[in-house]
Design a protein around this motif. Structure first.
Motif, PDB file in Angstrom:
ATOM      1  N   SER A   8      43.089  35.791  39.541  1.00  0.00           N
ATOM      2  CA  SER A   8      42.184  36.542  38.676  1.00  0.00           C
ATOM      3  C   SER A   8      42.844  37.812  38.166  1.00  0.00           C
ATOM      4  O   SER A   8      43.685  38.397  38.842  1.00  0.00           O
ATOM      5  CB  SER A   8      40.932  36.956  39.459  1.00  0.00           C
ATOM      6  OG  SER A   8      40.294  35.837  40.005  1.00  0.00           O
ATOM      7  N   LEU A   9      42.419  38.231  36.996  1.00  0.00           N
ATOM      8  CA  LEU A   9      42.800  39.527  36.442  1.00  0.00           C
ATOM      9  C   LEU A   9      41.583  40.425  36.557  1.00  0.00           C
ATOM     10  O   LEU A   9      40.526  40.124  36.003  1.00  0.00           O
ATOM     11  CB  LEU A   9      43.219  39.391  34.978  1.00  0.00           C
ATOM     12  CG  LEU A   9      43.475  40.703  34.231  1.00  0.00           C
ATOM     13  CD1 LEU A   9      44.665  41.453  34.845  1.00  0.00           C
ATOM     14  CD2 LEU A   9      43.721  40.414  32.757  1.00  0.00           C
ATOM     15  N   TYR A  13      48.270  38.473  30.621  1.00  0.00           N
ATOM     16  CA  TYR A  13      47.990  37.760  31.853  1.00  0.00           C
ATOM     17  C   TYR A  13      47.878  36.247  31.633  1.00  0.00           C
ATOM     18  O   TYR A  13      48.416  35.460  32.403  1.00  0.00           O
ATOM     19  CB  TYR A  13      46.698  38.284  32.493  1.00  0.00           C
ATOM     20  CG  TYR A  13      46.403  37.675  33.825  1.00  0.00           C
ATOM     21  CD1 TYR A  13      47.138  38.032  34.956  1.00  0.00           C
ATOM     22  CD2 TYR A  13      45.405  36.726  33.982  1.00  0.00           C
ATOM     23  CE1 TYR A  13      46.889  37.467  36.198  1.00  0.00           C
ATOM     24  CE2 TYR A  13      45.135  36.142  35.209  1.00  0.00           C
ATOM     25  CZ  TYR A  13      45.882  36.516  36.304  1.00  0.00           C
ATOM     26  OH  TYR A  13      45.639  35.939  37.534  1.00  0.00           O
ATOM     27  N   SER A  53      47.066  37.031  41.394  1.00  0.00           N
ATOM     28  CA  SER A  53      46.036  37.905  40.836  1.00  0.00           C
ATOM     29  C   SER A  53      46.622  39.277  40.552  1.00  0.00           C
ATOM     30  O   SER A  53      47.626  39.664  41.137  1.00  0.00           O
ATOM     31  CB  SER A  53      44.865  38.056  41.820  1.00  0.00           C
ATOM     32  OG  SER A  53      44.224  36.825  42.023  1.00  0.00           O
ATOM     33  N   ARG A  54      45.968  39.993  39.647  1.00  0.00           N
ATOM     34  CA  ARG A  54      46.373  41.368  39.326  1.00  0.00           C
ATOM     35  C   ARG A  54      45.142  42.237  39.225  1.00  0.00           C
ATOM     36  O   ARG A  54      44.107  41.807  38.715  1.00  0.00           O
ATOM     37  CB  ARG A  54      47.121  41.418  37.991  1.00  0.00           C
ATOM     38  CG  ARG A  54      48.500  40.811  38.034  1.00  0.00           C
ATOM     39  CD  ARG A  54      49.226  40.957  36.710  1.00  0.00           C
ATOM     40  NE  ARG A  54      49.337  42.369  36.324  1.00  0.00           N
ATOM     41  CZ  ARG A  54      49.482  42.782  35.072  1.00  0.00           C
ATOM     42  NH1 ARG A  54      49.539  41.921  34.085  1.00  0.00           N
ATOM     43  NH2 ARG A  54      49.579  44.059  34.793  1.00  0.00           N
TER      44      ARG A  54
END
Length: 116
Positions: free
Chosen positions: A56-57, A110, A83-84
């Motif tokens: 997920s971002l 992303y 994820s970030r």
């Protein structure tokens, strides 16, 4: 960018009756007070707050007056690999409105180029 005072005036004009105001505020209250939820809403909150299964971002405004940036530090260890979590400077709770180009660029970066 509109000031918070302008935003609040617009909000007050948009939700003039008490049922509408209750619905708008209730959304945030339910996350802050999960012990007061009905079984139906508690189940939804458990689902919404469950550990994500896909990378997920997570973008959040550095100046968010509703969700504290420290919340995202706690979330970091719960996200799947890939994820970030990215703080967005110059933005509050509605970062997509306050910094639309920055948010758009971060999302595009992303997910990668279209058609890839």
């Amino acid at each position: 960018m509109a000031s918070s005072g302008e935003d609040l005036r617009y909000l007050a004009e948009s939700v003039q009756d008490s049922a509408q105001r209750s619905a708008v505020i209730g959304y945030y209250r339910s996350f802050a007070r999960p012990h007061r939820l009905s079984d139906r809403h508690a189940a939804f909150q458990n689902y919404a707050m469950a550990r994500p299964q896909q990378p997920s971002l997570q973008l959040h405004g550095v100046s968010d007056g509703c969700l504290r940036p420290q919340l995202f530090d706690a979330v970091r260890g719960r996200l799947p690999q890939g994820s970030r979590i990215v703080p967005v400077s110059g933005a509050g709770h509605f970062l997509q409105l306050e910094q639309p180009e920055v948010v758009g660029d971060l999302i595009q970066e992303y997910i990668g180029p279209a058609g890839a």
